[in-house]
Design a protein around this motif. Structure first.
Motif, PDB file in Angstrom:
ATOM      1  N   ILE A 116      -9.410   6.871  30.567  1.00 15.83           N
ATOM      2  CA  ILE A 116      -9.486   6.920  29.111  1.00 15.83           C
ATOM      3  C   ILE A 116      -8.894   5.656  28.508  1.00 15.83           C
ATOM      4  N   ILE A 117      -9.660   5.024  27.627  1.00 15.88           N
ATOM      5  CA  ILE A 117      -9.137   3.966  26.774  1.00 15.88           C
ATOM      6  C   ILE A 117      -8.972   4.557  25.384  1.00 15.88           C
ATOM      7  N   ALA A 118      -7.716   4.636  24.923  1.00 16.01           N
ATOM      8  CA  ALA A 118      -7.394   5.270  23.646  1.00 16.01           C
ATOM      9  C   ALA A 118      -7.039   4.197  22.632  1.00 16.01           C
ATOM     10  N   GLY A 175     -12.561  -9.328  22.471  1.00 20.06           N
ATOM     11  CA  GLY A 175     -11.430  -8.962  23.320  1.00 20.06           C
ATOM     12  C   GLY A 175     -11.530  -7.529  23.809  1.00 20.06           C
ATOM     13  N   LEU A 176     -11.977  -6.627  22.933  1.00 20.29           N
ATOM     14  CA  LEU A 176     -12.121  -5.222  23.339  1.00 20.29           C
ATOM     15  C   LEU A 176     -13.198  -5.089  24.415  1.00 20.29           C
ATOM     16  N   GLN A 177     -14.311  -5.759  24.231  1.00 22.68           N
ATOM     17  CA  GLN A 177     -15.372  -5.712  25.233  1.00 22.68           C
ATOM     18  C   GLN A 177     -14.865  -6.169  26.593  1.00 22.68           C
ATOM     19  N   GLN A 178     -14.104  -7.236  26.617  1.00 23.70           N
ATOM     20  CA  GLN A 178     -13.574  -7.747  27.877  1.00 23.70           C
ATOM     21  C   GLN A 178     -12.612  -6.756  28.515  1.00 23.70           C
ATOM     22  N   PHE A 179     -11.779  -6.123  27.676  1.00 26.84           N
ATOM     23  CA  PHE A 179     -10.827  -5.149  28.205  1.00 26.84           C
ATOM     24  C   PHE A 179     -11.557  -3.948  28.808  1.00 26.84           C
ATOM     25  N   VAL A 180     -12.538  -3.431  28.066  1.00 28.39           N
ATOM     26  CA  VAL A 180     -13.304  -2.278  28.562  1.00 28.39           C
ATOM     27  C   VAL A 180     -14.016  -2.637  29.855  1.00 28.39           C
ATOM     28  N   ASN A 181     -14.604  -3.808  29.892  1.00 25.26           N
ATOM     29  CA  ASN A 181     -15.323  -4.225  31.094  1.00 25.26           C
ATOM     30  C   ASN A 181     -14.387  -4.353  32.287  1.00 25.26           C
ATOM     31  N   SER A 182     -13.180  -4.865  32.067  1.00 21.33           N
ATOM     32  CA  SER A 182     -12.244  -5.049  33.168  1.00 21.33           C
ATOM     33  C   SER A 182     -11.725  -3.721  33.715  1.00 21.33           C
ATOM     34  N   PHE A 215     -13.331  -0.578  33.187  1.00 23.78           N
ATOM     35  CA  PHE A 215     -14.412   0.361  33.505  1.00 23.78           C
ATOM     36  C   PHE A 215     -15.566  -0.280  34.268  1.00 23.78           C
ATOM     37  N   GLU A 216     -15.449  -1.550  34.584  1.00 26.92           N
ATOM     38  CA  GLU A 216     -16.490  -2.266  35.327  1.00 26.92           C
ATOM     39  C   GLU A 216     -17.849  -2.150  34.637  1.00 26.92           C
ATOM     40  N   GLY A 217     -17.814  -2.258  33.305  1.00 28.17           N
ATOM     41  CA  GLY A 217     -19.050  -2.299  32.534  1.00 28.17           C
ATOM     42  C   GLY A 217     -19.787  -0.995  32.393  1.00 28.17           C
ATOM     43  N   LYS A 218     -19.098   0.146  32.576  1.00 26.32           N
ATOM     44  CA  LYS A 218     -19.776   1.444  32.512  1.00 26.32           C
ATOM     45  C   LYS A 218     -18.960   2.426  31.690  1.00 26.32           C
ATOM     46  N   ILE A 219     -19.486   2.772  30.512  1.00 24.38           N
ATOM     47  CA  ILE A 219     -18.870   3.786  29.654  1.00 24.38           C
ATOM     48  C   ILE A 219     -19.722   5.045  29.697  1.00 24.38           C
ATOM     49  N   ASP A 220     -19.081   6.190  29.917  1.00 23.97           N
ATOM     50  CA  ASP A 220     -19.796   7.471  29.938  1.00 23.97           C
ATOM     51  C   ASP A 220     -19.718   8.205  28.604  1.00 23.97           C
ATOM     52  N   VAL A 221     -18.596   8.051  27.907  1.00 22.09           N
ATOM     53  CA  VAL A 221     -18.386   8.773  26.644  1.00 22.09           C
ATOM     54  C   VAL A 221     -17.702   7.854  25.650  1.00 22.09           C
ATOM     55  N   LEU A 222     -18.239   7.824  24.420  1.00 23.02           N
ATOM     56  CA  LEU A 222     -17.588   7.143  23.305  1.00 23.02           C
ATOM     57  C   LEU A 222     -17.375   8.167  22.205  1.00 23.02           C
ATOM     58  N   ILE A 223     -16.114   8.387  21.831  1.00 28.21           N
ATOM     59  CA  ILE A 223     -15.774   9.323  20.763  1.00 28.21           C
ATOM     60  C   ILE A 223     -15.286   8.524  19.561  1.00 28.21           C
ATOM     61  N   ASN A 224     -16.078   8.508  18.499  1.00 29.90           N
ATOM     62  CA  ASN A 224     -15.739   7.782  17.274  1.00 29.90           C
ATOM     63  C   ASN A 224     -14.995   8.716  16.329  1.00 29.90           C
ATOM     64  N   ASN A 225     -13.679   8.730  16.476  1.00 29.51           N
ATOM     65  CA  ASN A 225     -12.860   9.679  15.731  1.00 29.51           C
ATOM     66  C   ASN A 225     -12.030   9.035  14.626  1.00 29.51           C
ATOM     67  N   ALA A 226     -11.857   7.722  14.661  1.00 27.50           N
ATOM     68  CA  ALA A 226     -11.011   7.058  13.661  1.00 27.50           C
ATOM     69  C   ALA A 226     -11.531   7.318  12.252  1.00 27.50           C
ATOM     70  N   GLY A 227     -10.616   7.378  11.313  1.00 40.55           N
ATOM     71  CA  GLY A 227     -11.046   7.598   9.933  1.00 40.55           C
ATOM     72  C   GLY A 227      -9.877   7.593   8.977  1.00 40.55           C
TER      73      GLY A 227
END
Length: 234
Positions: A28-30, A68-75, A77-89
């Motif tokens: 999880i990336i929070a 920067g976020l893209q690079q962090f996620v890629n490093s 998760f190796e470029g593979k996201i299964d779930v994105l939860i857009n909860n901020a508000g």
């Protein structure tokens, strides 16, 4: 599963992360703006499950650098996201005749455009069979009871609902499902701000668990749906 969730520092987002972190199968990336609250989130999650894989990242979905976020996620998760939860508000509670254009812009940025940016930037890393979950509101759900003071907030959530339906069609060939949970009341700081004298029958941890479970399994049953999740409305 590799999961990215925004708005993770409080309320139902915080509770959804805790629920997801109980399972060792998830990474999880929070994301949230408050580093202090994210540090507390990590402490609690590790206390409940020392083996959980949780990366708290201070990030503003409206203003920060997505490269920067893209690079962090890629490093991680190796470029593979299964779930994105857009909860901020965010929420502004003002009578309409006291709500200026800046208030409407702020609500659209926080509750709609920030999620647009998140989806556009992380979409290249989303795998076939993945699930985008947008967290909407009964305030933006057609035909629901509306409340004074929430015109800017509710309108921004309605925009997110419509985006969900549009994206489900556009991403169908990529086998990416998109759904939206239009939440009714849960006892959170945001609810207390909007309705100071109201006590919800649904606790934040209960709604957080529902969001976590739906993010993992909901796309097996739904796509392009805006689903009301409300015992009561406010």
């Amino acid at each position: 599963m590799n999961i990215v969730i925004t708005g993770a520092s409080s309320g139902v987002g915080f509770e959804a992360v805790i629920e997801l972190a109980l399972t060792n199968n998830h990474q999880i990336i929070a994301l949230a703006r408050s580093q202090d609250k994210l540090t507390r989130l990590l402490e609690i999650a590790k206390g409940l499950n020392p083996e959980c894989t949780l990366y708290p990242v201070a990030f503003d979905i409206v203003h920060d650098d997505y490269d920067g976020l893209q690079q962090f996620v890629n490093s991680r998760f190796e470029g593979k996201i299964d779930v994105l939860i857009n909860n901020a508000g965010a929420l502004i509670n003002k009578p309409f005749n006291q709500t200026d254009e800046t208030d409407f812009v702020e609500m659209l940025q926080s509750n709609y455009l920030g999620h647009v940016r998140m989806i556009q930037n992380l979409l290249p890393q989303m795998a076939q069979g993945s699930h985008i979950v947008n967290i909407g509101s009964m305030g933006g759900f057609p035909g629901s009871i509306k409340f004074g003071g929430l015109s800017a907030y509710s309108a921004s959530k309605a925009a997110l609902h419509t985006l969900t339906e549009c994206l489900a069609l556009e991403l169908r060939d990529q086998q990416i499902s998109v759904n939206c949970l239009a939440l009714g009341s849960a006892q959170t700081e945001m609810l207390e701000k909007a309705f100071p004298d109201y006590q919800s029958p649904v606790m934040a941890f209960e709604m957080g668990k529902y969001i976590a479970d739906f993010a993992i399994t909901g796309h097996k049953f739904f796509n392009g749906k805006v689903l009301p999740v409300a015992v009561t409305t406010p």
